[in-house]
Write a protein that holds these residues in place. Structure first.
Motif, mmCIF file in Angstrom:
data_model
loop_
_atom_site.group_PDB
_atom_site.id
_atom_site.type_symbol
_atom_site.label_atom_id
_atom_site.label_comp_id
_atom_site.label_asym_id
_atom_site.label_seq_id
_atom_site.Cartn_x
_atom_site.Cartn_y
_atom_site.Cartn_z
ATOM 1 N N PRO A 1 26.326 -51.288 -45.502
ATOM 2 C CA PRO A 1 27.585 -51.054 -44.732
ATOM 3 C C PRO A 1 28.562 -50.058 -45.168
ATOM 4 O O PRO A 1 28.917 -50.087 -46.502
ATOM 5 N N PHE A 2 28.872 -48.963 -44.438
ATOM 6 C CA PHE A 2 30.021 -48.146 -44.711
ATOM 7 C C PHE A 2 29.404 -47.349 -45.851
ATOM 8 O O PHE A 2 30.594 -46.608 -46.263
ATOM 9 N N ALA A 3 28.297 -47.145 -46.117
ATOM 10 C CA ALA A 3 27.916 -46.096 -47.292
ATOM 11 C C ALA A 3 27.761 -44.906 -47.027
ATOM 12 O O ALA A 3 27.338 -43.860 -47.755
ATOM 13 N N GLY A 4 27.913 -44.559 -45.491
ATOM 14 C CA GLY A 4 27.587 -43.328 -45.136
ATOM 15 C C GLY A 4 26.269 -42.572 -45.004
ATOM 16 O O GLY A 4 25.295 -43.527 -44.911
ATOM 17 N N GLY A 5 26.317 -41.317 -44.764
ATOM 18 C CA GLY A 5 24.689 -40.921 -44.719
ATOM 19 C C GLY A 5 24.260 -40.541 -43.231
ATOM 20 O O GLY A 5 23.433 -39.817 -42.837
ATOM 21 N N VAL A 6 25.308 -40.802 -42.378
ATOM 22 C CA VAL A 6 24.915 -40.697 -40.648
ATOM 23 C C VAL A 6 24.926 -39.112 -40.497
ATOM 24 O O VAL A 6 25.821 -38.626 -40.918
ATOM 25 N N LYS A 7 23.740 -38.560 -40.016
ATOM 26 C CA LYS A 7 23.629 -37.265 -39.825
ATOM 27 C C LYS A 7 24.218 -36.792 -38.531
ATOM 28 O O LYS A 7 23.932 -37.400 -37.451
ATOM 29 N N LEU A 8 25.065 -35.765 -38.358
ATOM 30 C CA LEU A 8 25.951 -35.401 -37.313
ATOM 31 C C LEU A 8 25.633 -34.104 -36.968
ATOM 32 O O LEU A 8 26.313 -33.151 -37.696
ATOM 33 N N ALA A 9 24.948 -33.490 -36.224
ATOM 34 C CA ALA A 9 24.646 -32.130 -35.837
ATOM 35 C C ALA A 9 25.913 -31.697 -34.827
ATOM 36 O O ALA A 9 26.359 -32.496 -34.280
ATOM 37 N N SER A 10 26.031 -30.468 -35.147
ATOM 38 C CA SER A 10 27.181 -29.628 -34.512
ATOM 39 C C SER A 10 26.636 -28.209 -34.186
ATOM 40 O O SER A 10 25.737 -27.761 -35.092
ATOM 41 N N PRO A 11 27.480 -27.505 -33.419
ATOM 42 C CA PRO A 11 26.779 -26.185 -33.193
ATOM 43 C C PRO A 11 27.503 -25.145 -34.393
ATOM 44 O O PRO A 11 26.827 -24.218 -34.759
ATOM 45 N N PHE A 12 28.232 -25.881 -35.338
ATOM 46 C CA PHE A 12 28.665 -25.217 -36.507
ATOM 47 C C PHE A 12 27.848 -25.538 -37.906
ATOM 48 O O PHE A 12 27.988 -25.031 -38.814
ATOM 49 N N GLY A 13 27.024 -26.252 -37.605
ATOM 50 C CA GLY A 13 26.207 -27.046 -38.925
ATOM 51 C C GLY A 13 26.032 -28.475 -38.668
ATOM 52 O O GLY A 13 26.170 -28.852 -37.705
ATOM 53 N N THR A 14 25.835 -29.199 -39.929
ATOM 54 C CA THR A 14 25.552 -30.580 -39.831
ATOM 55 C C THR A 14 26.612 -31.035 -40.853
ATOM 56 O O THR A 14 26.954 -30.799 -41.919
ATOM 57 N N PHE A 15 27.142 -32.242 -40.096
ATOM 58 C CA PHE A 15 28.323 -33.251 -41.044
ATOM 59 C C PHE A 15 27.402 -34.573 -41.232
ATOM 60 O O PHE A 15 26.231 -34.710 -40.574
ATOM 61 N N TYR A 16 27.876 -35.242 -42.237
ATOM 62 C CA TYR A 16 27.533 -36.666 -42.722
ATOM 63 C C TYR A 16 28.685 -37.577 -42.739
ATOM 64 O O TYR A 16 29.713 -37.127 -43.384
ATOM 65 N N GLY A 17 28.556 -38.624 -42.158
ATOM 66 C CA GLY A 17 29.403 -39.608 -42.426
ATOM 67 C C GLY A 17 29.554 -39.887 -43.781
ATOM 68 O O GLY A 17 28.370 -39.941 -44.728
ATOM 69 N N THR A 18 30.714 -40.262 -44.223
ATOM 70 C CA THR A 18 31.138 -40.437 -45.732
ATOM 71 C C THR A 18 30.953 -41.822 -46.128
ATOM 72 O O THR A 18 31.087 -42.671 -45.320
#
Length: 430
Positions: A71-88
């Motif tokens: 729980p809340f350890a991050g790592g969720v991959k979040l794609a965007s037109p500018f590149g990829t973000f990850y939940g922290t």
């Protein structure tokens, strides 16, 4: 704290220097009273219980907890037109999480997008969370710090130039980060400077705008990624599934009532259909946990509480279409849809939603209908014992022309919309 990819993760699809929007904190007494009234009474004297409720309402798990992670350890991959973000990682781990943060640090991150070590990209919706009260920020901090630390390293964003230059976000903030409540209707101007809304309206505004950050997905954006303040909650297409118009008039046009909207937020299913796309995790991780009073307040805000509030429109008459066009679409419907949705669109409990009164069919834009037919919808378990079977995608089974005929038939028969979907429109969304 976060929201899912395209309903509530869509805000992350625009998360870069030219990405998200300007919502703000407006420190008026009505808003603070609304914040204090949230949640069950039993949480009022218990910061941890209140923090847990607020974390659910803010949909933090959607970005900060992976399907198989801590729980809340991050790592969720979040794609965007500018590149990829990850939940922290927002556990109390001192090396990778927020274990070294103070309550002041969390408030600054939520309010200004600034952590002790870096400027956040507006993929983290501080543009909306900045409306949170300090008391609620502190309750969220207390709850997060009580969680089990997880030594999970963070993934740095993988962004193209120049979006990988974090300092650029400061210029974006300077131009677009504002202290103003986005208004879900024209009620603000109708009220006048001295007028006030009901207690439920203010409470709902806090839930929808600050915690729920609905505007991040449902408000169209300008060329620099900022929210269009002239069209609050009027709908936006930031991802594969477009976030629909949820203004009072937009909801009324698709037949939504206060009771149906509350049921939808609580269970994910209403006479207008079931939650799908990015709205499903919103219900699954967040809105189903809100109290009845808070669900009522949020519905009051979205539907409006000042006369003349728009009334829900009845099931529309069939839209314009010639007989041959409707016949072709009906033949496709009978071949691939009627087995689940019923011969006459009546639906089947625990299998498929009815076509009658379906909100997606009543949208003027056929985008979401076409995407659902192409991609399908996975099986979904809703709160309680309700579930819907998976709907297969027909991208490989039906041609562009057949899908266009089917979409036109559905819209004209049960949505009151013109039968004007073209094969080119389907092709563009493949």
């Amino acid at each position: 704290m976060r929201r899912p990819i395209t309903l509530r993760r869509a805000l992350l699809l625009v998360g870069a220097t030219l990405a998200l929007s300007a919502c703000g904190k407006h420190d008026d007494s009505a808003a603070m009273s609304a914040a204090a009234a949230l949640g069950p009474q039993s949480t009022a004297a218990d910061p941890l219980a209140r923090g847990r409720y607020l974390v659910k309402a803010a949909d933090c798990a959607a970005c900060h907890t992976t399907a198989d992670g801590a729980p809340f350890a991050g790592g969720v991959k979040l794609a965007s037109p500018f590149g990829t973000f990850y939940g922290t990682n927002i556990t109390p781990d001192k090396a990778h999480g927020i274990g070294n943060w103070s309550a002041d640090d969390l408030y600054k991150a939520l309010h200004d997008g600034v952590t002790p070590t870096k400027q956040l990209y507006p993929a983290m919706p501080y543009t909306s969370y900045r409306q949170l009260s300090r008391a609620d920020s502190d309750a969220i901090y207390a709850y997060l710090m009580a969680q089990k630390p997880a030594a999970v390293p963070n993934h740095e964003p993988e962004l193209s130039f120049p979006f990988n230059l974090r300092f650029g976000v400061r210029f974006w903030n300077w131009v677009f980060l504002k202290d103003a409540w986005p208004d879900a209707s024209n009620q603000a101007s109708a009220r006048g400077a001295a007028a006030t809304g009901s207690a439920d309206w203010y409470r709902g505004r806090y839930l929808a705008s600050a915690l729920g950050h609905c505007a991040e997905c449902h408000t169209p954006r300008g060329k620099f990624g900022q929210l269009d303040g002239a069209k609050p909650l009027a709908g936006a297409a930031l991802g594969r599934i477009a976030a629909p118009d949820i203004t009072p008039h937009g909801l009324a046009a698709r037949g939504w009532t206060a009771a149906d909207l509350q049921t939808f937020f609580a269970t994910g299913i209403a006479p207008q259909g079931s939650a799908f796309g990015e709205m499903f995790p919103v219900v699954h991780l967040s809105s189903q946990y809100l109290t009845h009073d808070d669900l009522r307040a949020m519905s009051t805000y979205l539907l409006g509480d000042q006369p003349p509030a728009p009334q829900p429109l009845p099931q529309p008459q069939s839209g314009s279409a010639d007989a041959a066009q409707l016949e072709a679409g009906r033949n496709v419907y009978l071949a691939v849809c009627a087995g689940c949705h019923g011969l006459n669109g009546e639906g089947k409990p625990h299998v498929a939603v009815p076509m009658h009164a379906n909100s997606t069919l009543r949208q003027s834009d056929a985008h979401n209908l076409i995407v659902a037919m192409l991609d399908g919808i996975g099986a979904q378990d809703f709160p309680g014992l309700e579930r819907m079977q998976d709907m297969p995608g027909f991208a490989t089974q039906l041609s562009d022309e057949e899908l266009a005929q089917l979409a036109s038939y559905l819209r004209a028969t049960w949505g009151g919309q013109p039968a004007d979907v073209t094969a080119d429109a389907v092709k563009a969304l493949r």
